[in-house]
Design an enzyme around this catalytic site. Structure first.
Site, mmCIF file in Angstrom:
data_model
loop_
_atom_site.group_PDB
_atom_site.id
_atom_site.type_symbol
_atom_site.label_atom_id
_atom_site.label_comp_id
_atom_site.label_asym_id
_atom_site.label_seq_id
_atom_site.Cartn_x
_atom_site.Cartn_y
_atom_site.Cartn_z
ATOM 1 N N SER A 3 22.324 -27.872 -25.794
ATOM 2 C CA SER A 3 23.481 -26.979 -25.916
ATOM 3 C C SER A 3 24.730 -27.784 -26.278
ATOM 4 C CB SER A 3 23.722 -26.212 -24.612
ATOM 5 O OG SER A 3 23.730 -27.087 -23.504
ATOM 6 N N GLU A 54 11.086 -27.297 -24.792
ATOM 7 C CA GLU A 54 11.067 -25.833 -24.746
ATOM 8 C C GLU A 54 9.704 -25.251 -25.107
ATOM 9 O OE1 GLU A 54 14.230 -24.016 -27.009
ATOM 10 O OE2 GLU A 54 15.792 -25.067 -25.880
ATOM 11 N N GLU A 89 14.694 -19.028 -18.503
ATOM 12 C CA GLU A 89 15.983 -18.584 -19.065
ATOM 13 C C GLU A 89 15.910 -17.127 -19.519
ATOM 14 O OE1 GLU A 89 17.853 -21.167 -21.937
ATOM 15 O OE2 GLU A 89 19.395 -19.678 -22.427
#
Ligand code: KIV
Length: 306
Positions: free
Chosen positions: A60, A130, A197
């Site tokens: 991020s 991820e 998430e």
């Protein structure tokens, strides 16, 4: 913005270093795990001083500190530079480096080599990657190479386009089952923790009894073992849209604009610098210097030998 009183954390020098056994212990004891992202030395120092357990150098950072629109463009070298700076600001918190898009998908060899860079070059304790699917193989390979791995399921921003954008995941029975399968597969190959998430709270709560490693939630409800937020979101360092799951605890952007505006106004109004911000010189030395300046030709006449 919260007005809750500040709870002093244990001073950093009295806190034992956070380790995987300690995170497991926290999970077993039901002590919530606090995780934040950080991208540089000062944000790491803040996280450390606040008593954060896990610091993630998130991809991020592509958006929060590098100004990109998504997490996709950030590369290994940029992530390593951010992670090394964070390492220098941390004492006890557990440091996780986020493997950027394109740094682990091609092969197990590529994944291991880049995970090793996070550990060797930036001093990370672990890496995060991820998704389930092919990422499960990559996670297994990295774990076998001796590097702890944190998984990440639900909304996985690196592949948000394929997921239909930045939105909650697992809102049908089939998609919820896919998230559960990914989480179970990641823990089965040895991930020490998994991030959930943007998953409906009820879906997370239904999966939790089958999870045997600490689960860290971001927009996944209250049933997880810990929570993570992006540093810039929780402190209000940037303006603009934030996800539903963000809680703002400060308006640092506003405070910074106020501070710089006051400085600009002081410079323009001749109020800065004040005497207290300037250096002095012995009056005799000043006189000698002024005599020197009054000579007709200054070239080659300096009485001082450098
Ligand atoms: O990059 C990041 O900030 C993350 C967190 C949202 C978990 O992956």
């Amino acid at each position: 913005m919260s007005s809750a009183p500040r709870v002093p954390s244990t001073p950093p020098d009295e806190r034992p270093k956070v380790s995987i056994p300690r995170l497991n212990e926290m999970r077993e004891l039901g002590e919530p795990i606090a995780m934040v992202t950080a991208y540089d030395f000062p944000s790491a120092q803040v996280a450390e001083e606040a008593g954060v357990d896990i610091v993630l150098v998130g991809d991020s950072g592509a958006m929060t500190v590098l100004g990109h629109d998504t997490t996709v463009p950030v590369g290994m070298d940029e992530m390593l530079m951010l992670a090394a700076a964070v390492r220098r600001g941390l004492g006890t918190a557990f440091l996780v480096g986020d493997m950027p898009f394109g740094s682990y998908e091609n092969s197990n060899e590529q994944a291991i080599a880049n995970a090793q860079r996070f550990v060797k070059e930036a001093g990370c304790d672990a890496v995060k990657l991820e998704r389930g699917g092919a990422s499960v193989d990559r996670a297994r390979a990295i774990v076998r190479a001796g590097i702890p791995v944190m998984g990440h399921v639900g909304l996985t921003p690196q592949t948000a386009t394929a997921l239909g954008g930045y939105k909650a995941q697992g809102r049908t029975g089939e998609r919820a089952a896919q998230i559960a399968e990914d989480a179970f597969a990641l823990q089965a190959v040895g991930c020490f923790s998994v991030v959930f998430e943007a998953v409906p709270a009820a879906v997370t709560a239904a999966i939790m009894p089958r999870m045997e490693v600490p689960v860290i939630g971001i927009g996944a409800g209250r049933s997880t073992d810990g929570q993570v937020l992006v540093f810039h979101d929780l402190l209000g360092i940037h303006t603009g849209h934030t996800a539903r799951f963000v809680k703002r605890y400060a308006d640092i952007h506003g405070a910074m604009v106020d501070g710089v505006s006051a400085y600009v106004a002081d410079v323009r109004g001749g109020r800065f610098p004040e005497d207290s911000h300037t250096y002095s010189i012995d009056p005799g030395e000043l006189r000698a210097f002024e005599d020197y300046l009054e000579q007709d030709s200054l070239a080659g006449t300096s009485p001082w030998d450098w």
